[in-house]
Design an enzyme around this catalytic site. Structure first.
Site, PDB file in Angstrom:
ATOM      1  N   ASP A 119      -0.744  -8.402  -3.183  1.00 32.18           N
ATOM      2  CA  ASP A 119      -0.794  -7.204  -2.340  1.00 32.18           C
ATOM      3  C   ASP A 119      -0.788  -5.922  -3.166  1.00 32.18           C
ATOM      4  OD1 ASP A 119      -0.600  -9.145  -0.435  1.00 32.18           O
ATOM      5  OD2 ASP A 119       0.955  -8.165   0.744  1.00 32.18           O
ATOM      6  N   ALA A 146       0.836  -1.202   0.000  1.00 40.90           N
ATOM      7  CA  ALA A 146       0.000   0.000   0.000  1.00 40.90           C
ATOM      8  C   ALA A 146       0.874   1.256   0.000  1.00 40.90           C
ATOM      9  CB  ALA A 146      -0.936  -0.015   1.208  1.00 40.90           C
TER      10      ALA A 146
HETATM   11  O1  PMV Z   1       1.319 -13.297   5.237  1.00 46.75           O
HETATM   12  P1  PMV Z   1       0.792 -12.793   3.969  1.00 46.75           P
HETATM   13  O2  PMV Z   1      -0.451 -12.002   4.100  1.00 46.75           O
HETATM   14  O3  PMV Z   1       1.826 -12.170   3.112  1.00 46.75           O
HETATM   15  O4  PMV Z   1       0.213 -14.051   3.158  1.00 46.75           O
HETATM   16  C1  PMV Z   1       0.934 -15.177   2.819  1.00 46.75           C
HETATM   17  C2  PMV Z   1       0.043 -16.094   2.060  1.00 46.75           C
HETATM   18  C3  PMV Z   1       0.644 -17.451   1.793  1.00 46.75           C
HETATM   19  O5  PMV Z   1      -0.324 -18.187   1.057  1.00 46.75           O
HETATM   20  C4  PMV Z   1       0.933 -18.185   3.079  1.00 46.75           C
HETATM   21  C5  PMV Z   1       1.941 -17.365   0.988  1.00 46.75           C
HETATM   22  C6  PMV Z   1       1.758 -16.909  -0.444  1.00 46.75           C
HETATM   23  O6  PMV Z   1       2.783 -16.531  -1.069  1.00 46.75           O
HETATM   24  O7  PMV Z   1       0.655 -16.969  -0.995  1.00 46.75           O
END
Ligand code: PMV
Length: 331
Positions: free
Chosen positions: A161, A120
């Site tokens: 993200d 963000a």
């Molecule tokens: O921790 P975050 O919100 O960055 O999420 C990771 C999500 C996973 O599935 C565990 C890893 C990924 O790369 O998708």
């Protein structure tokens, strides 16, 4: 003096973390906790990056930003590196050198908690600087600049993200494809933050070890998680919020079975459910970080306050349809 301000939302993964790594679908949504970035014109020959949250302020000679490769910058704090990349990548797209400027980060998204705070910030930085340089904000470009910066933070990020922070709304993600879709509900959410830092990479490795030793069982768990995401997608499109809560509970149980929850996440999940949430689960990698509860509007206060009483930081939020936004334009 000229200035521009942009903001971009954080995210939660609602369904399918971990199983997404093995090719199953996942769903992530933007939430209305936002990172704000302000770019101000300055006198002098320096660019300044300020992140008051981290009590950091860095002066970078303007000429350095135009070097084709990222120059070593002794003492550059790691939290500022991606912002530095964003600034360089944004400037690269213009022919002329910008006037000296200051970039000030003010994020309402807790960092290091799996809520997409770095993405963000990166998206908002690229947007505010583009506006400051007198350009239309091109969403595709902003997204790819922020992705470059995310690579500094995460190595090989999925791109969820930065995509969510740029475009907002909800995303159905099955490697390698991402599609945005309409959710027919306001989706009131409460996020509980355990405050425990964790590294996504460590949790992904933990699940990998479990999978390697128990392939037949764990692959079935992943496949059920995939089914949950598919059904959740249908419910979200139809606005079937109550049914969505049950799917969150099922997903949390399976994440527990993978060993990525802990007592803090479980306490928050149980407390949310006992005080009236429709569903609750950990979100993101687990092992710390955050959980998320889906709650009817009229129960928000009650659920949030029970969770807060456990001593954790709690945020009442909801789906943000809007992605990056120019708050103040100098154009
Ligand atoms: O921790 P975050 O919100 O960055 O999420 C990771 C999500 C996973 O599935 C565990 C890893 C990924 O790369 O998708």
């Amino acid at each position: 003096m000229r200035h521009s301000v942009a903001s971009a939302p954080g995210k939660v993964i609602l369904f399918g973390e971990h199983s997404v790594v093995y090719g199953e679908p996942a769903i992530a949504v933007a939430i209305n906790l936002r990172a704000y970035v302000r770019v101000d014109e300055l006198d002098g020959n320096y660019t300044v990056i300020e992140a008051p949250h981290y009590s950091i302020s860095k002066r970078i000679p303007l000429g350095l930003l135009l070097k084709p490769t990222l120059p070593d910058f002794p003492g550059m704090e790691s939290v500022l590196e991606p912002i530095y990349v964003c600034i360089k990548e944004t400037i690269k797209r213009f022919d002329e050198l910008p006037k000296p400027f200051k970039v000030r980060i003010d994020s309402k998204i807790p960092p290091g908690a799996g809520l997409g705070s770095s993405a963000a910030v990166n998206v908002a930085t690229a947007a505010a600087l583009s506006d400051f340089m007198g350009c239309d904000v091109d969403l595709k470009e902003i997204n790819s600049i922020a992705y470059e910066a995310e690579r500094i933070v995460h190595g090989s990020p999925s791109g969820i993200d930065n995509t969510i922070a740029t475009f907002g709304g909800a995303i159905y993600y099955k490697k390698p494809e991402m599609k945005k879709f309409e959710v027919r509900s306001e989706l009131p959410l409460i996020v509980g933050d355990t405050g425990i830092e964790r590294r996504t990479r460590d949790l992904v490795e933990k699940v990998r070890r479990l999978y390697d030793r128990n392939k037949e069982i764990v692959s079935r768990i992943f496949s059920i998680m995939g089914e949950i995401s598919k059904r959740a997608y249908d419910y979200m499109m139809e606005g079937e919020v109550d049914a969505l809560g049950t799917l969150m509970n099922l997903n949390h149980g399976l994440l527990v079975s993978l060993g990525v929850s802990n007592i803090h996440l479980d306490k928050l999940v149980h407390t949310a459910l006992e005080s009236g949430a429709l569903g609750a689960k950990l979100t993101g990698a687990g092992g710390g970080g955050c959980m998320v509860a889906l709650v009817k509007n009229e129960r928000m206060e009650e659920v949030a306050s029970s969770m807060r009483k456990l001593g954790y930081s709690v945020y009442s939020t909801k789906l943000s349809k809007e992605g990056v936004r120019i708050e103040e334009s100098c154009g």
